[in-house]
Design an enzyme around this catalytic site. Structure first.
Site, PDB file in Angstrom:
ATOM      1  N   LYS A  45       0.832  -1.206   0.000  1.00 36.10           N
ATOM      2  CA  LYS A  45       0.000   0.000   0.000  1.00 36.10           C
ATOM      3  C   LYS A  45       0.864   1.254   0.000  1.00 36.10           C
ATOM      4  O   LYS A  45       0.644   2.183  -0.790  1.00 36.10           O
ATOM      5  CB  LYS A  45      -0.901  -0.029   1.239  1.00 36.10           C
ATOM      6  CG  LYS A  45      -1.929   1.069   1.242  1.00 36.10           C
ATOM      7  CD  LYS A  45      -2.853   0.947   2.434  1.00 36.10           C
ATOM      8  CE  LYS A  45      -3.763  -0.247   2.318  1.00 36.10           C
ATOM      9  NZ  LYS A  45      -4.567  -0.496   3.515  1.00 36.10           N
TER      10      LYS A  45
ATOM     11  N   ARG B  48      -2.984   3.077   8.653  1.00 31.56           N
ATOM     12  CA  ARG B  48      -3.375   1.845   7.961  1.00 31.56           C
ATOM     13  C   ARG B  48      -2.209   0.880   7.861  1.00 31.56           C
ATOM     14  O   ARG B  48      -1.088   1.289   7.580  1.00 31.56           O
ATOM     15  CB  ARG B  48      -3.810   2.161   6.524  1.00 31.56           C
ATOM     16  CG  ARG B  48      -5.039   2.997   6.415  1.00 31.56           C
ATOM     17  CD  ARG B  48      -5.103   3.648   5.038  1.00 31.56           C
ATOM     18  NE  ARG B  48      -6.261   4.511   4.928  1.00 31.56           N
ATOM     19  CZ  ARG B  48      -7.413   4.151   4.392  1.00 31.56           C
ATOM     20  NH1 ARG B  48      -7.566   2.957   3.891  1.00 31.56           N
ATOM     21  NH2 ARG B  48      -8.414   4.990   4.355  1.00 31.56           N
TER      22      ARG B  48
ATOM     23  N   GLY C 269      -8.020  -6.734   4.631  1.00 33.65           N
ATOM     24  CA  GLY C 269      -8.832  -6.735   5.855  1.00 33.65           C
ATOM     25  C   GLY C 269      -8.254  -7.538   7.007  1.00 33.65           C
ATOM     26  O   GLY C 269      -8.908  -7.716   8.022  1.00 33.65           O
TER      27      GLY C 269
ATOM     28  N   MET D  90      -5.455  -6.949   8.791  1.00 35.52           N
ATOM     29  CA  MET D  90      -4.817  -6.193   9.872  1.00 35.52           C
ATOM     30  C   MET D  90      -5.605  -4.910  10.122  1.00 35.52           C
ATOM     31  O   MET D  90      -6.668  -4.705   9.583  1.00 35.52           O
ATOM     32  CB  MET D  90      -3.373  -5.932   9.518  1.00 35.52           C
ATOM     33  CG  MET D  90      -2.532  -7.202   9.571  1.00 35.52           C
ATOM     34  SD  MET D  90      -0.854  -6.894   9.125  1.00 35.52           S
ATOM     35  CE  MET D  90      -0.992  -6.365   7.467  1.00 35.52           C
TER      36      MET D  90
ATOM     37  N   ARG E  67      -3.988  -1.283  -6.100  1.00 39.43           N
ATOM     38  CA  ARG E  67      -3.178  -2.508  -5.979  1.00 39.43           C
ATOM     39  C   ARG E  67      -3.619  -3.461  -7.080  1.00 39.43           C
ATOM     40  O   ARG E  67      -4.696  -3.276  -7.674  1.00 39.43           O
ATOM     41  CB  ARG E  67      -3.357  -3.154  -4.613  1.00 39.43           C
ATOM     42  CG  ARG E  67      -4.787  -3.488  -4.312  1.00 39.43           C
ATOM     43  CD  ARG E  67      -4.949  -3.983  -2.900  1.00 39.43           C
ATOM     44  NE  ARG E  67      -6.359  -4.082  -2.572  1.00 39.43           N
ATOM     45  CZ  ARG E  67      -6.847  -4.161  -1.366  1.00 39.43           C
ATOM     46  NH1 ARG E  67      -6.052  -4.149  -0.331  1.00 39.43           N
ATOM     47  NH2 ARG E  67      -8.134  -4.269  -1.162  1.00 39.43           N
TER      48      ARG E  67
ATOM     49  N   HIS F  19     -16.210  -8.426   1.198  1.00 33.92           N
ATOM     50  CA  HIS F  19     -15.150  -9.295   1.713  1.00 33.92           C
ATOM     51  C   HIS F  19     -15.327 -10.740   1.249  1.00 33.92           C
ATOM     52  O   HIS F  19     -14.396 -11.381   0.759  1.00 33.92           O
ATOM     53  CB  HIS F  19     -15.179  -9.218   3.247  1.00 33.92           C
ATOM     54  CG  HIS F  19     -14.225 -10.139   3.916  1.00 33.92           C
ATOM     55  ND1 HIS F  19     -14.593 -11.380   4.372  1.00 33.92           N
ATOM     56  CD2 HIS F  19     -12.902 -10.026   4.148  1.00 33.92           C
ATOM     57  CE1 HIS F  19     -13.537 -11.977   4.882  1.00 33.92           C
ATOM     58  NE2 HIS F  19     -12.491 -11.182   4.764  1.00 33.92           N
TER      59      HIS F  19
ATOM     60  N   SER G 170      11.787 -44.339 -13.315  1.00 36.20           N
ATOM     61  CA  SER G 170      10.639 -43.514 -12.969  1.00 36.20           C
ATOM     62  C   SER G 170      10.534 -43.522 -11.449  1.00 36.20           C
ATOM     63  O   SER G 170      10.439 -44.587 -10.831  1.00 36.20           O
ATOM     64  CB  SER G 170       9.365 -44.072 -13.592  1.00 36.20           C
ATOM     65  OG  SER G 170       8.271 -43.302 -13.170  1.00 36.20           O
TER      66      SER G 170
ATOM     67  N   CYS H 203       6.437 -40.595 -11.191  1.00 32.29           N
ATOM     68  CA  CYS H 203       5.026 -40.958 -11.344  1.00 32.29           C
ATOM     69  C   CYS H 203       4.307 -41.074 -10.007  1.00 32.29           C
ATOM     70  O   CYS H 203       3.147 -41.423  -9.951  1.00 32.29           O
ATOM     71  CB  CYS H 203       4.883 -42.244 -12.151  1.00 32.29           C
ATOM     72  SG  CYS H 203       5.631 -43.660 -11.337  1.00 32.29           S
TER      73      CYS H 203
ATOM     74  N   TYR I  11      10.509 -35.724 -17.412  1.00 24.93           N
ATOM     75  CA  TYR I  11       9.063 -35.452 -17.438  1.00 24.93           C
ATOM     76  C   TYR I  11       8.475 -35.727 -16.065  1.00 24.93           C
ATOM     77  O   TYR I  11       9.039 -36.480 -15.272  1.00 24.93           O
ATOM     78  CB  TYR I  11       8.363 -36.325 -18.500  1.00 24.93           C
ATOM     79  CG  TYR I  11       8.389 -37.785 -18.131  1.00 24.93           C
ATOM     80  CD1 TYR I  11       7.396 -38.323 -17.317  1.00 24.93           C
ATOM     81  CD2 TYR I  11       9.422 -38.620 -18.545  1.00 24.93           C
ATOM     82  CE1 TYR I  11       7.437 -39.642 -16.916  1.00 24.93           C
ATOM     83  CE2 TYR I  11       9.473 -39.942 -18.164  1.00 24.93           C
ATOM     84  CZ  TYR I  11       8.477 -40.446 -17.345  1.00 24.93           C
ATOM     85  OH  TYR I  11       8.521 -41.744 -16.926  1.00 24.93           O
TER      86      TYR I  11
HETATM   87  C1  PEP Z   1       4.840 -44.784  -6.112  1.00 25.09           C
HETATM   88  O1  PEP Z   1       5.179 -45.577  -5.233  1.00 25.09           O
HETATM   89  O2  PEP Z   1       5.130 -43.579  -6.098  1.00 25.09           O
HETATM   90  C2  PEP Z   1       4.025 -45.260  -7.248  1.00 25.09           C
HETATM   91  C3  PEP Z   1       3.755 -44.465  -8.258  1.00 25.09           C
HETATM   92  O3  PEP Z   1       3.540 -46.513  -7.165  1.00 25.09           O
HETATM   93  P1  PEP Z   1       2.260 -46.922  -6.298  1.00 25.09           P
HETATM   94  O4  PEP Z   1       1.647 -45.654  -5.781  1.00 25.09           O
HETATM   95  O5  PEP Z   1       1.360 -47.658  -7.222  1.00 25.09           O
HETATM   96  O6  PEP Z   1       2.866 -47.761  -5.243  1.00 25.09           O
END
Ligand code: PEP
Ligand code: MG
Length: 919
Positions: free
Chosen positions: A32, A101, A110, A112, A345, A468, A800, A868, A888
């Site tokens: 501000k 303020r 809002g 403070m 702002r 709000h 992975s 994954c 990835y």
């Molecule tokens: C993991 O362990 O991160 C995984 C992807 O396999 P799961 O969750 O199937 O054990």
């Protein structure tokens, strides 16, 4: 040299010099204060004033008193303001009034404290009456000051001051505050002072400077107030920043019908349309608009009421948007026909608006694509994929008479939940009882935020689009309807009614933050479709382009030069199709066992498991093979041209069998009732299941261990994968199968199983007379595999990271029980900074990943590395993956869009710099 704790609005250049850069100025003067000073420099009409720095606040918090010389500097700055305004603080002849303020680096609307009208005393009030000939106005200001001072500085409860006001209105039969006369306000000021004295044991301070000193201190203290702390927890703002204090000359919107006050957004904050949206009230003070207590006028009406002011306002707001190259949220006051800008702002906006404004601003040539990407948060993209009501179901609902009320569509999205009428109950029901909750209030205040955050939706009967409730809900992507004025809420009886219908606490309603409509009961919702959201598609394409830039990352041989790709975890073709639509460019995990659970397959799977000879097992597997081939065929078709990682069976076999305890009960009950038919089979089954029992199945016979003990299952799976891939190839589909072996802990396991499987792959290709590229690789989810990654990479062509198991085994926390038992406490107590099953623990699990990648690529420079586990869709974890050279991330289809944006954020934040220095 004495440290400078106080900066006049005209001293922005000095602040820049001290702080080094703009970020530093914002940290020093708060959002501000920086805005006010910056506007002053740009020639915008800002009431004169000065800012006490966040550094002063932090010193105060440390030592419990003002830092040396700070107060002297405040007094000196006040002298300058007196000169600028021609008024004098505390002087009845020409009294200067100021507001005090809060204003932190990041906006905390809002959360403070603010105290207005400082400088009014019995003497200056009389002086002002003489000057303005408007006693009604002055007494109103005075009672507001005493009330704010009492509640904010001295922590007295609001009700103490609300009660006398309600009483006077009842007594005189007034409906609105504006009905009160000068004498009423005067009487109220006196009552308020008495209350103040009774409750605090001290008279209301009659020296203006004492008021200023206490107010400054109260704002400093409010940084550690509960609602400010809660807000910081929810938004991730650091506790260390502190707040600045802005002392601003008061200008008055309540000096008659030629005065007024309002707020405006330079673009529509729910949709992002390029159209100003604002509201104002004549003859009112600022909080009357924000609190949503009086019904406001739309800003366009000002064009009729005060054309010159309206014209000037439009010019200034255009200038401000140009200057900041961002949608602005502007507070203004008109004092006797003169326009003052009190604050600007960057405006809070709903997720949909955030995307539209970012894309529009690129198209208008105001900002670059990179800037546009950084202006949208992954969480906002997530919110855009929130459910909407099913069109058909809504039409049905309208016909069937369950319509309840309509209000302002303040924050988009459909919400279905049980109604609760206060923040504490809403929070409790949502967090402890795990209910879907809709919080309903007349209007919300900052200390209701803790109930709003875990709610599915927020509904208020009062307030407008800038109230709000609206602002906060939009920010958090919570569907919200405000100002549904047909609703009357009976808080005592815990129910509400509208249009002749009644809803009791705990009952279900469905509300649509996109249209503002509320219905009784539960209306089915449908998932939003991304392809209808053109701006989002555009933004995400830009995100992909950013990630595809070469030279974003540099590292040892094999390190990816580009940013991260986003793949998906998909077990079925329909998930794969959605993921493609959402922009995934590969399947990073197909958990094949999910396919085994389907109704017609489970009996075959169970037969296969119980088989007493390899021949019997193979026979059952032969029956499963066509099913699996069909599954994989569907995946290859959906992912034509993109890699598909198929993980071989992972869970322990007992998961496919009947529940042991239940079966035991059945057997016992049959024995008691002497039911012999079928008993023998059940007893045999129970014995087999018992034999499979493991005390610690997650660490037992699963993953590659199972494949080594019973290779027939994975042999069937590999045959199905390659047969499907060969069939698809013959049909012109480009397949890139990657076979993933789970739970590897030692290279010896791969040495045992992988060549057998590779032989099947070659045999199938030979039989079918087709060839295509494929890979065999492994999950890295056991710490030993990470540590010995150089060895593992001799056979594995890809890694992975299964960070679910890797986190479980690195911490030794059960992934199934830890959250329920102790993890929440750990996070609350600060033992862990966050839940490691949601966000990668960089120091531990993250280090193992980093090591595994570096070691793996020493053996195999072109090693493809992905993730994954659930972390693959978490923005902070995605950033880590970018930093350590992952190729990835793979996450569920719904998280793919947000992950694409998070990947681009990481690329922009760290792109072009050396990896080592980035961590
Ligand atoms: C993991 O362990 O991160 C995984 C992807 O396999 P799961 O969750 O199937 O054990
Ligand atoms: Mg796992």
């Amino acid at each position: 040299m004495v440290k400078k704790w106080v900066y006049l609005f005209s001293e922005i250049a000095e602040a820049e010099q001290y702080a080094g850069d703009w970020e530093g100025v914002r940290a020093l003067l708060g959002g501000k204060g920086t805005g006010l000073a910056d506007m002053t420099r740009a020639g915008v009409p800002v009431p004169p004033g000065f800012t006490v720095t966040t550094e002063a606040c932090n010193e105060y918090r440390k030592n419990g008193k003002f830092p040396a010389k700070m107060w002297d500097q405040q007094l000196a700055a006040l002298k300058v303001v007196e000169k600028q305004t021609g008024k004098k603080f505390g002087d009845p002849k020409s009294p200067l009034l100021v507001s005090c303020r809060s204003g932190a680096k990041f906006s905390m609307p809002g959360m403070m404290n603010t105290i207005l009208n400082i400088g009014l005393t019995d003497a200056t009030a009389e002086g002002m009456i003489k000057l303005t000939s408007n006693p009604r106005f002055v007494w109103d200001l005075y009672r507001r000051l005493v009330e704010m001072f009492g509640t904010v500085v001295m922590d007295l409860p609001d009700e103490l001051f609300e009660k006398p006001l309600v009483e006077i209105k009842d007594r005189q039969g007034y409906r609105h505050d504006t009905d009160l006369t000068a004498d009423d306000w005067r009487g109220l000021s006196m009552s308020y002072k008495k209350i103040y004295k009774k409750e605090t044991g001290m008279p209301f301070p009659q020296e203006s400077l004492k008021q200023l000193e206490l107010a400054t201190e109260a704002v400093f203290r409010s940084w550690n107030g509960k609602r400010a702390v809660d807000y910081r927890r929810a938004t991730g703002i650091s506790d260390d920043l502190g707040t600045a204090v802005n002392i601003v000359t008061m200008v008055f919107g309540n000096m008659g019908e030629d005065s007024g006050t309002g707020v405006a957004f330079t673009r529509e904050p729910s949709t992002g349309d390029k159209k100003m949206m604002g509201e104002y009230l004549l003859n009112a003070q600022g909080e009357d608009v924000v609190a949503g207590i009086r019904n406001t006028e739309p800003i366009e009406k000002l064009a009729d009421r005060m054309p010159a002011v309206y014209h000037e306002f439009m010019q200034i707001t255009d200038k401000l948007e140009d200057h900041y190259r961002e949608m602005q949220d502007i507070e203004f006051t008109i004092e006797r026909g003169k326009l003052w800008i009190l604050q600007t702002r960057n405006g809070k906006r709903a997720p949909r608006a955030a995307v539209k404004i970012a894309v529009d601003m690129v198209n208008e040539g105001r900002i670059s694509k990179d800037e546009a990407i950084l202006r949208v948060l992954p969480e906002q993209v997530d919110a855009l994929l929130h459910p909407q009501f099913d069109e058909h179901a809504i039409r049905q609902a309208e016909k069937s008479g369950v319509f309840f009320a309509k209000g302002v569509n303040a924050s988009p999205g459909a919400a279905v939940g049980q109604v609760y009428f206060d923040a504490d109950t809403a929070e409790k029901m949502a967090l402890e009882e795990k209910q879907a909750v809709i919080m309903v209030r007349p209007f919300t205040k900052p200390d209701d935020v803790h109930g709003m955050i875990p709610s599915r939706g927020v509904l208020t009967s009062e307030g407008g689009a800038t109230s709000h409730a609206a602002v906060v809900a939009r920010q958090f992507g919570i569907p919200c309807v405000v100002g549904a004025s047909a609703i009357t809420i009976d808080l005592a009886r815990r129910r509400m009614q509208a249009n002749g219908k009644r809803v009791k606490e705990g009952e279900w309603i469905s509300m649509d933050g996109t249209t503002g409509r509320v219905f009784i009961g539960r209306i089915p919702t449908s998932e939003p479709s991304l392809d209808e959201q053109q701006e989002l598609m555009t933004l995400l394409q830009w995100a992909d382009q950013i990630c595809a830039r070469q030279g974003l990352r540099s590292g040892p041989k094999g390190w990816p030069g580009r940013g991260l790709q986003v793949w998906t975890n998909a077990d079925y073709p329909k998930d794969a199709h959605r993921a493609r639509l959402y922009g995934a460019v590969g399947i990073g995990l197909c958990r094949t066992e999910h396919m085994f659970f389907e109704q017609e397959r489970l009996p075959i799977v169970q037969r296969m498991i119980l088989a007493e000879s390899s021949e019997a097992r193979v026979k059952a597997l032969d029956e499963l093979l066509p099913f699996q081939r069909k599954d994989f065929d569907g995946l290859f078709r959906a992912m034509d041209g993109y890699p598909v990682i198929i993980r071989l069976i992972d869970p322990p076999l007992h998961e496919f069998m009947q529940d042991e305890e239940k079966l035991f009960e059945e057997v016992v009950s049959m024995r008691i009732r002497r039911k012999t038919a079928g008993l023998e089979e059940k007893e045999a089954l129970l014995a087999s299941i018992k034999a499979m029992h493991e005390s610690n199945p997650m660490m037992g016979m699963r993953g590659v261990r199972l494949s080594i003990v019973m290779p027939e299952i994975v042999e069937m799976q590999v045959r199905a994968i390659f047969e499907a891939a060969a069939d698809c190839t013959e049909r012109g589909i480009i397949v890139k199968p990657e076979v993933m072996i789970p739970l590897t802990g030692t290279i010896k396991e791969l040495e045992w199983i992988q060549p057998r499987l590779e032989r099947i792959a070659s045999a199938v290709m030979h039989e079918k007379g087709v060839s295509f590229a494929y890979k065999f690789g492994t999950m890295i989810e056991i710490p030993r595999a990470a540590v010995t990654a150089a060895e593992i990479a001799r056979l594995a062509q890809f890694f992975s990271f299964g960070t679910n198991d890797l986190t479980q085994m690195t911490f030794g926390y059960s992934r199934d029980d830890a959250e329920r038992n102790f993890l929440v406490t750990y996070v609350e107590q600060g033992i862990l900074p966050q839940n490691p099953f949601q966000t990668i623990d960089r120091e531990g699990v993250g280090k193992l990943m980093e090591w595994a990648i570096a070691e793996g690529r020493k053996t195999r420079p072109d090693l493809e590395v992905g993730i994954c586990g659930e972390h693959g869709g978490d923005p902070a974890s995605i950033e880590w993956c970018h930093l350590i050279g992952v190729n990835y991330v793979s996450c569920s289809p719904f998280r793919v869009p947000a992950a694409r944006l998070a990947a681009a954020h990481a690329a922009l934040k760290f792109g072009g710099r050396g990896i080592a220095e980035d961590k």
